[in-house]
Design an enzyme around this catalytic site. Structure first.
Site, PDB file in Angstrom:
ATOM      1  N   TYR A 117      14.069 -11.533   2.903  1.00 24.84           N
ATOM      2  CA  TYR A 117      15.416 -11.505   2.313  1.00 24.84           C
ATOM      3  C   TYR A 117      16.059 -12.884   2.235  1.00 24.84           C
ATOM      4  O   TYR A 117      17.152 -13.101   2.754  1.00 24.84           O
ATOM      5  CB  TYR A 117      16.328 -10.548   3.100  1.00 24.84           C
ATOM      6  CG  TYR A 117      15.905  -9.120   2.949  1.00 24.84           C
ATOM      7  CD1 TYR A 117      16.290  -8.396   1.822  1.00 24.84           C
ATOM      8  CD2 TYR A 117      15.099  -8.512   3.888  1.00 24.84           C
ATOM      9  CE1 TYR A 117      15.880  -7.084   1.653  1.00 24.84           C
ATOM     10  CE2 TYR A 117      14.683  -7.198   3.724  1.00 24.84           C
ATOM     11  CZ  TYR A 117      15.081  -6.499   2.611  1.00 24.84           C
ATOM     12  OH  TYR A 117      14.676  -5.213   2.437  1.00 24.84           O
TER      13      TYR A 117
ATOM     14  N   TYR B 296      17.400   3.282   6.756  1.00 24.75           N
ATOM     15  CA  TYR B 296      16.473   2.240   6.287  1.00 24.75           C
ATOM     16  C   TYR B 296      15.047   2.758   6.476  1.00 24.75           C
ATOM     17  O   TYR B 296      14.681   3.183   7.572  1.00 24.75           O
ATOM     18  CB  TYR B 296      16.657   0.924   7.053  1.00 24.75           C
ATOM     19  CG  TYR B 296      15.641  -0.098   6.601  1.00 24.75           C
ATOM     20  CD1 TYR B 296      15.810  -0.775   5.391  1.00 24.75           C
ATOM     21  CD2 TYR B 296      14.474  -0.331   7.330  1.00 24.75           C
ATOM     22  CE1 TYR B 296      14.842  -1.656   4.933  1.00 24.75           C
ATOM     23  CE2 TYR B 296      13.510  -1.217   6.874  1.00 24.75           C
ATOM     24  CZ  TYR B 296      13.697  -1.881   5.676  1.00 24.75           C
ATOM     25  OH  TYR B 296      12.730  -2.739   5.218  1.00 24.75           O
TER      26      TYR B 296
ATOM     27  N   ASP C  55      11.231   9.329  10.541  1.00 27.45           N
ATOM     28  CA  ASP C  55      10.752   7.947  10.478  1.00 27.45           C
ATOM     29  C   ASP C  55      11.013   7.319  11.840  1.00 27.45           C
ATOM     30  O   ASP C  55      12.143   6.935  12.143  1.00 27.45           O
ATOM     31  CB  ASP C  55      11.496   7.213   9.351  1.00 27.45           C
ATOM     32  CG  ASP C  55      11.120   5.740   9.279  1.00 27.45           C
ATOM     33  OD1 ASP C  55      10.459   5.243  10.215  1.00 27.45           O
ATOM     34  OD2 ASP C  55      11.506   5.085   8.298  1.00 27.45           O
TER      35      ASP C  55
ATOM     36  N   LYS D  46       5.530  -0.541  13.567  1.00 29.40           N
ATOM     37  CA  LYS D  46       6.104  -1.567  14.444  1.00 29.40           C
ATOM     38  C   LYS D  46       5.405  -1.710  15.808  1.00 29.40           C
ATOM     39  O   LYS D  46       4.430  -2.433  15.887  1.00 29.40           O
ATOM     40  CB  LYS D  46       7.606  -1.355  14.551  1.00 29.40           C
ATOM     41  CG  LYS D  46       8.275  -1.639  13.189  1.00 29.40           C
ATOM     42  CD  LYS D  46       9.730  -2.000  13.282  1.00 29.40           C
ATOM     43  CE  LYS D  46      10.172  -2.685  12.006  1.00 29.40           C
ATOM     44  NZ  LYS D  46      11.074  -1.891  11.189  1.00 29.40           N
TER      45      LYS D  46
END
Ligand SMILES: *Cc1c(COP(=O)(O)O)cnc(C)c1O
Length: 436
Positions: A17, A145, A246, A275
């Site tokens: 980003y 997200y 998620d 992750k």
């Protein structure tokens, strides 16, 4: 690292980003060990981020290094089409064992976003197989997200996510307000009524409800009562939707239990992991589902699940994931996370009294300070680095999720520097130049 390399980075490499026209500063790292990241000039930083939820054991972990080295000498990669191997099988066994009961089928994917793509495709294929050709939409909480590829993007928060920028490119789905904040806050009847209403209005077009259980991460570090998940689960059952959790951020102990689903006390139909799966060593993710979901897809017209990445089941990544799970299970991780939790609460608490601060909250190994004004990332980061800590805030959220092996002293230091930075803001305020 030479200044020439650093200048190449500034001119050629995108970071997450960021802009290449106006790059934010980056700090060259030479090595990392335990909870310490060492910069190229020798300056040491205590890590408050676990490299975005991943490095739960810290860095340069002997057991994980050994697993990678051993596997490298056997084979680093073979295609998973037509072949299988011990690291993939052993990882699968462990995932079936440690995840909520009933999640018995596993798809190994390359990254969190890809595992969410796979989960969404699973749900659509399942519904189509059941005769629900019209069920191609998803329902989700605002503020979520789920990753940066198009499927996940389309279920990220529609305002802070990238919906405006990519309208016409990403599919549109259905959103309901996120649950009111507070892990222990009482259930809000008005919000439950809103959930029921939204389900009634759009559930018939939806394949699944997707959410991050208990903690919305990158969408705002928002904690909510797991009772809402039970309500959503009941609504999914009533309206024929699958439920996707998620757990890419929350998995592997971060919220104080192995998987956040355990707070809710039931098994979702599909669950995504990533992750911390490899202890932060390599990119790997997994999409798990129940026998029922897999059976329906298997008996469908298509028969197969339509996904198959080149690096599926990469042996190096699987081997290090197996070692990471074994290390986690052999460690006193619950005690470590609860101690971390107590220390974060204790040392972040003074922030709650500061004028710049809107809220301070802690759950498991996650500490969040929410401010009224958005942070100047480059400026705050320089402040943190000068004081020997690594913290990367976003928007109005300053947050900590250190490796579980962080010491009490290191946790105290991380929190203290956050307080100092907040204090420095109030001193700057009257004289700060615009845009500084
Ligand atoms: C990080 C994250 C993802 C995306 O994972 P990547 O590995 O970055 O693709 C998806 N969902 C949640 C909840 C995450 O925190």
């Amino acid at each position: 690292m030479t200044s020439d390399q650093l200048s190449f980075d500034r001119s050629h490499l995108w970071h997450p980003y960021t802009s290449l026209s106006k790059p934010l500063p980056v700090y060259p790292v030479a090595s990392a060990s335990g909870a310490t990241i060492t910069l190229a000039d020798g300056w040491e930083l205590t890590d408050g981020m676990a490299s975005w939820w991943c490095a739960v054991h810290g860095y340069n972990v002997p057991e994980l290094n050994a697993a990678l080295q051993e596997q490298t000498l056997k084979m680093s990669h073979v295609m998973f089409g037509g072949f299988t191997h011990e690291p993939a099988v052993e990882l699968g066994r462990r995932l079936v064992d440690i995840t909520p009961a009933g999640l018995n089928k596993i798809f190994l994917a390359d990254s969190g976003s890809v595992s969410v793509e796979v989960a969404m495709k699973m749900a659509v294929q399942y519904q189509h197989a059941k005769g629900g050709r019209q069920r191609s939409k998803f329902l989700t909480f605002r503020g979520g997200y789920h990753g940066d590829t198009t499927g996940p993007m389309s279920v990220c928060d529609p305002d802070t996510g990238m919906h405006g920028l990519f309208s016409g490119f990403i599919p549109t789905h259905h959103f309901v307000g996120r649950p009111p904040g507070g892990f222990s806050a009482p259930v809000d009847a008005a919000y439950v009524a809103e959930l029921e209403e939204v389900f009634s209005a759009c559930a018939a077009k939806c394949a699944a409800f997707i959410c991050e259980p208990v903690v919305q991460g990158a969408g705002g570090m928002h904690f909510y009562n797991p009772a809402y998940l039970r309500i959503v689960n009941d609504l999914c059952t009533k309206h024929g939707l699958l439920l996707i959790f998620d757990e890419i951020a929350t998995g592997f102990g971060r919220t104080g239990v192995m998987f956040a689903a355990e707070h809710a006390g039931f098994t979702p139909d599909i669950m995504c992991l990533g992750k911390a799966l490899t202890g932060g060593y390599m990119t790997l993710a997994a999409t798990l589902c129940t026998d029922e979901v897999a059976d329906v897809i298997g008996q469908s017209e298509a028969r197969v699940l339509m996904h198959g990445p080149t690096f599926m089941g990469n042996p190096l990544a699987c081997a290090v994931a197996v070692a990471s799970i074994d290390l986690l299970l052999a460690s006193p991780w619950q005690k470590r996370v609860s101690t971390l939790s107590e220390n974060l609460s204790l040392h972040l608490r003074p922030a709650a009294r500061m004028g710049a601060v809107k809220d301070v909250r802690v759950l498991g190994g996650i500490g969040v300070v929410e401010t009224h004004e958005p942070v100047d990332v480059a400026k705050a980061q320089a402040f943190y680095v000068a004081r020997g800590v690594w913290i990367r805030p976003f928007g109005t959220r300053i947050y900590l999720m250190p490796p579980y092996i962080v010491s009490a002293e290191e946790t105290r230091k991380l929190c203290r520097v956050i307080l100092e930075e907040l204090e420095s803001r109030s001193q700057d305020a009257p004289t700060a130049a615009p845009g500084s």
